[in-house]
Design an enzyme around this catalytic site. Sequence first.
Site, short mmCIF file in Angstrom:
data_model
loop_
_atom_site.label_atom_id
_atom_site.label_comp_id
_atom_site.label_asym_id
_atom_site.label_seq_id
_atom_site.Cartn_x
_atom_site.Cartn_y
_atom_site.Cartn_z
N HIS A 83 -104.71 -70.79 -3.32
CA HIS A 83 -104.23 -70.48 -4.67
C HIS A 83 -105.34 -70.76 -5.67
CE1 HIS A 83 -101.07 -69.92 -7.69
NE2 HIS A 83 -101.74 -70.81 -8.39
N ASP A 162 -89.27 -71.72 -11.03
CA ASP A 162 -90.60 -71.51 -11.61
C ASP A 162 -90.64 -70.21 -12.40
OD1 ASP A 162 -93.44 -72.01 -12.04
OD2 ASP A 162 -93.68 -70.22 -10.82
N ARG A 169 -92.23 -71.17 -20.74
CA ARG A 169 -93.47 -71.87 -21.11
C ARG A 169 -94.44 -70.92 -21.79
NH1 ARG A 169 -95.65 -73.82 -15.85
NH2 ARG A 169 -97.36 -74.59 -17.11
N SER A 184 -95.33 -76.05 -11.21
CA SER A 184 -95.27 -74.60 -11.03
C SER A 184 -96.05 -74.17 -9.78
CB SER A 184 -95.87 -73.95 -12.29
OG SER A 184 -96.12 -72.59 -12.10
N LYS A 188 -94.22 -73.46 -5.77
CA LYS A 188 -94.31 -72.12 -5.14
C LYS A 188 -94.93 -72.23 -3.75
CE LYS A 188 -96.53 -70.16 -8.59
NZ LYS A 188 -96.60 -69.99 -10.02
N1 URA Z 1 -100.57 -70.88 -12.50
C1 URA Z 1 -99.28 -71.08 -12.13
O1 URA Z 1 -98.81 -70.59 -11.11
N2 URA Z 1 -98.52 -71.87 -12.94
C2 URA Z 1 -98.99 -72.45 -14.05
O2 URA Z 1 -98.24 -73.14 -14.70
C3 URA Z 1 -100.33 -72.21 -14.42
C4 URA Z 1 -101.11 -71.43 -13.60
#
Ligand code: URA
Length: 422
Positions: A83, A162, A169, A184, A188
Amino acid sequence: MRTPEELIELKRDGGKHSAEELARLVRAFVSGEMPDYQMSAWLMSAYIRGLDAEETVWLTDAMARSGRVLDLSAIPGVKVDKHSTGGVGDKTTIALVPMVAACGVPVAKMSGRGLGHTGGTLDKLESIPGFRVEMSPEAFAVQVRDAGCAVVAQSADVDPADKLMYALRDVTGTVPSVPLIVGSIISKKVAGGADAIVLDVKAGSGAFMKTQAEARHLADELVRVGEALGKRVTAVLTDMDQPLGRAVGNALEVREAIEVLRGEGPPDLVEECMLLGAKMLVLGGRACDEDEGRIHLAEAVQDGRALAACRAWVAAQGGDERVVDDPSRLAVAARARELRAPGDGAIAGFDAEGVGRAAMALGAGRATAEDAIDHGAGIVLHAKRGDAVSAGDSVATMFAASERLLDAGEERLAAAVVYAQG
Ligand code: URA
């Protein structure tokens, strides 16, 4: 038992939540019992007051369990995910996934779409004709088992907390909070079912974290919380003070990722793929250390296995695998224009976010979730930080559907390049 209103008041006044309270908060929000305005108020309280180490783990756990948690245990081997916290021109996933899969480590990745100045991997992949990113969790698991890799959109029933919280957000000024970003990202990843995760934490003008110190803190927190929730996690800090590689824009970035698989590609992008890929091979048990991982990756590129894995991956997701050998099959925008250096000197740097916004203005990104994307639009940089330029040299080529869009993109791109006088 505290009501949602009392939970907001507790955080507003700097108090600490219990694990049970955070689980209830998330459940109440996802079920609709707690309306958006209350969650917005809680998010702002959490943004200002912060969440401590335990609260961050509890929130992340509650978010991960707000929907389905995928079980990939039937697939042999350590399933690895990767990620990036988001950057401009970041196409590493597209090169890395087949490189790592070619080395025998299954890659199971759920990705996002681009919003704002950072592009999304799903949009890039969809520039390959026919490529499907929507897939049921069952089909996702089958593809990882059979093709060795899959990159799909997060399905609606995975981590719904999320999705809903991020949307709030985004419009309430509460994105750049370390505990909320950690919640977040890690929720995931936990819900996505991989055993191990490599996190690419970007620092610089094109990233959420502008300084090394902020990025380091985020990286440490991501690792701590991921490990607390049972995952093996490695984080690396990478530069986002200029776009990664030369291409910014969907089909242009796919082309550049394919260059990496051919053993070509710009040095900064190749190095980032080797660094992240080597860490994925170590976590996946395929290499003892990063040096060995780099050797495996280089071999997979040299002997064509990485390209073969890319063809297999594209075909498995319904895409036209011929693009891997003939990238001219990818979309190209109708019009192109050069951005020329105004004088003799060198490129001192970029406002990387500005380059991302220029690509958006050309049609490569979306300002709202409903906007359509021009897959052929974007920018190819011909000079990067430190390169000498003479007056009139082409610094970049811009691609768009119309002269009007080129005008809009050029204005932004010109403002995003910083020159040093010669
Ligand atoms: N990437 C994400 O998946 N979530 C965030 O809050 C910021 C960057």
